[in-house]
Design an enzyme around this catalytic site. Sequence first.
Site, PDB file in Angstrom:
ATOM      1  N   PRO A  99     -70.986  -0.730 -62.422  1.00 30.23           N
ATOM      2  CA  PRO A  99     -71.141  -0.945 -60.972  1.00 30.23           C
ATOM      3  C   PRO A  99     -70.206  -0.035 -60.183  1.00 30.23           C
ATOM      4  O   PRO A  99     -69.055   0.161 -60.597  1.00 30.23           O
ATOM      5  CB  PRO A  99     -70.788  -2.420 -60.777  1.00 30.23           C
ATOM      6  CG  PRO A  99     -70.113  -2.857 -62.025  1.00 30.23           C
ATOM      7  CD  PRO A  99     -70.476  -1.909 -63.121  1.00 30.23           C
ATOM      8  N   GLY A 103     -63.832  -1.098 -59.095  1.00 25.47           N
ATOM      9  CA  GLY A 103     -62.601  -1.101 -59.889  1.00 25.47           C
ATOM     10  C   GLY A 103     -62.809  -0.886 -61.371  1.00 25.47           C
ATOM     11  O   GLY A 103     -61.892  -1.078 -62.162  1.00 25.47           O
ATOM     12  N   GLY A 105     -63.879   2.087 -62.648  1.00 23.81           N
ATOM     13  CA  GLY A 105     -63.771   3.516 -62.971  1.00 23.81           C
ATOM     14  C   GLY A 105     -65.093   4.250 -62.996  1.00 23.81           C
ATOM     15  O   GLY A 105     -65.247   5.225 -63.742  1.00 23.81           O
ATOM     16  N   SER A 106     -66.063   3.814 -62.169  1.00 28.18           N
ATOM     17  CA  SER A 106     -67.382   4.460 -62.224  1.00 28.18           C
ATOM     18  C   SER A 106     -67.316   5.943 -61.864  1.00 28.18           C
ATOM     19  O   SER A 106     -68.012   6.761 -62.474  1.00 28.18           O
ATOM     20  CB  SER A 106     -68.368   3.738 -61.302  1.00 28.18           C
ATOM     21  OG  SER A 106     -67.929   3.823 -59.970  1.00 28.18           O
ATOM     22  N   SER A 107     -66.467   6.318 -60.916  1.00 31.61           N
ATOM     23  CA  SER A 107     -66.426   7.734 -60.524  1.00 31.61           C
ATOM     24  C   SER A 107     -65.842   8.579 -61.652  1.00 31.61           C
ATOM     25  O   SER A 107     -66.364   9.652 -61.973  1.00 31.61           O
ATOM     26  CB  SER A 107     -65.647   7.928 -59.214  1.00 31.61           C
ATOM     27  OG  SER A 107     -64.340   7.426 -59.332  1.00 31.61           O
ATOM     28  N   ALA A 108     -64.793   8.082 -62.290  1.00 35.71           N
ATOM     29  CA  ALA A 108     -64.195   8.842 -63.405  1.00 35.71           C
ATOM     30  C   ALA A 108     -65.190   8.955 -64.555  1.00 35.71           C
ATOM     31  O   ALA A 108     -65.335  10.016 -65.169  1.00 35.71           O
ATOM     32  CB  ALA A 108     -62.907   8.159 -63.875  1.00 35.71           C
ATOM     33  N   ALA A 109     -65.915   7.867 -64.832  1.00 39.27           N
ATOM     34  CA  ALA A 109     -66.876   7.889 -65.942  1.00 39.27           C
ATOM     35  C   ALA A 109     -67.997   8.888 -65.658  1.00 39.27           C
ATOM     36  O   ALA A 109     -68.429   9.632 -66.547  1.00 39.27           O
ATOM     37  CB  ALA A 109     -67.443   6.492 -66.178  1.00 39.27           C
ATOM     38  N   ASP A 150     -57.289   6.535 -64.129  1.00 43.63           N
ATOM     39  CA  ASP A 150     -58.712   6.339 -64.441  1.00 43.63           C
ATOM     40  C   ASP A 150     -59.261   7.483 -65.297  1.00 43.63           C
ATOM     41  O   ASP A 150     -59.877   7.253 -66.340  1.00 43.63           O
ATOM     42  CB  ASP A 150     -59.549   6.239 -63.148  1.00 43.63           C
ATOM     43  CG  ASP A 150     -59.433   4.881 -62.485  1.00 43.63           C
ATOM     44  OD1 ASP A 150     -58.470   4.157 -62.791  1.00 43.63           O
ATOM     45  OD2 ASP A 150     -60.299   4.545 -61.652  1.00 43.63           O
TER      46      ASP A 150
HETATM   47  O1  PMV Z   1     -60.295   2.916 -58.506  1.00 40.72           O
HETATM   48  P1  PMV Z   1     -59.853   1.547 -58.956  1.00 40.72           P
HETATM   49  O2  PMV Z   1     -60.330   0.471 -58.093  1.00 40.72           O
HETATM   50  O3  PMV Z   1     -60.065   1.361 -60.402  1.00 40.72           O
HETATM   51  O4  PMV Z   1     -58.253   1.494 -58.754  1.00 40.72           O
HETATM   52  C1  PMV Z   1     -57.406   2.422 -59.325  1.00 40.72           C
HETATM   53  C2  PMV Z   1     -56.041   1.869 -59.415  1.00 40.72           C
HETATM   54  C3  PMV Z   1     -55.096   2.079 -58.242  1.00 40.72           C
HETATM   55  O5  PMV Z   1     -53.802   1.875 -58.801  1.00 40.72           O
HETATM   56  C4  PMV Z   1     -55.320   1.045 -57.159  1.00 40.72           C
HETATM   57  C5  PMV Z   1     -55.176   3.458 -57.630  1.00 40.72           C
HETATM   58  C6  PMV Z   1     -54.703   4.572 -58.545  1.00 40.72           C
HETATM   59  O6  PMV Z   1     -54.967   5.729 -58.176  1.00 40.72           O
HETATM   60  O7  PMV Z   1     -54.053   4.339 -59.564  1.00 40.72           O
END
Ligand code: PMV
Length: 304
Positions: A99, A103, A105-109, A150
Amino acid sequence: MSISYAPAKAILFGEHAVVYGEPAIAIPIHSVETQASFVSYDNSDQNGFKIISPNINMNTSFENIPIEHPLKKLCLLLQDIIQFKHFPEKALVINSTIPIASGLGSSAASSVAVIKAFSEEYNANLTTQGISDIAFEIERIYHGHPSGIDNTVVSYNQPVYFKKGSPFSKIDLHHQLNLIIAYTGIHSKTSDSVEEVRKHFDEYKEFIHDIGLITDEGKSALLDNNIQNLGNLMYKNHMLLQKIDVSCSELDRLVEAAIAHGAVGAKLTGSGRGGNIIALSPSKEKNAEIADALLNAGAKFVLC
Ligand code: PMV
């Protein structure tokens, strides 16, 4: 045709504090993932390079994707790094069950799966650190000033102990954790909640430092496989995240429901103000009861 994969991720300890140099621990989540592959056209009137990504309603030829789109930027960055002249006369197909904006990590994945697909297509043999570094560049477009946790956990596909500006270390888990993820259904933007914490940093300094201490204790509990202690620390971490105002009533309700139904600990994961919680179940047998309780408490879906 080969398919490249990237997992989702969950932060077990230390989100937000990691932005300020405190340690954090993240783990890959394999029950959802992103796939990317180059697919040849079977129809001769199709040509050129296009990107098909149903999750973001994209089925667009490359030249028509706006230059500021992170996927376009990623492809151009890869062209520069891998040094190929032309994009392939193929479709880059990206499918994901992760989703978005929650939170996990969809963008990194998405970035990691695409980078791996290009690396495969052009025999570029990019290293894992190379993949992570490129994904980090794109995370900066999505999130402003990300810590880098991430892209690291998703690229290495292994639990990591991460401190901004220091080499990260891999954590070898000898026992599987019974983690349950529950989604509030609320989209939240990482850059917004990171910005809110930044505005109040002076007020939150102590809490942020305490989150770092909990992360270090959490690392020991993980290595000792001390599930009870791990769960207690997760809950303490959640209470500190409440104090820096990144929780919300929906997240708190899910955390309390998990614990009331047998989870040894639970906390929000990621940037908060929506998104997901993770709950630690004492055993696989208990997962179904905790998952049901989470759905009854308003979770839109649950991953075990
Ligand atoms: O992108 P998320 O929602 O998985 O959050 C990443 C974690 C944070 O510590 C809030 C931001 C970061 O860059 O580490």
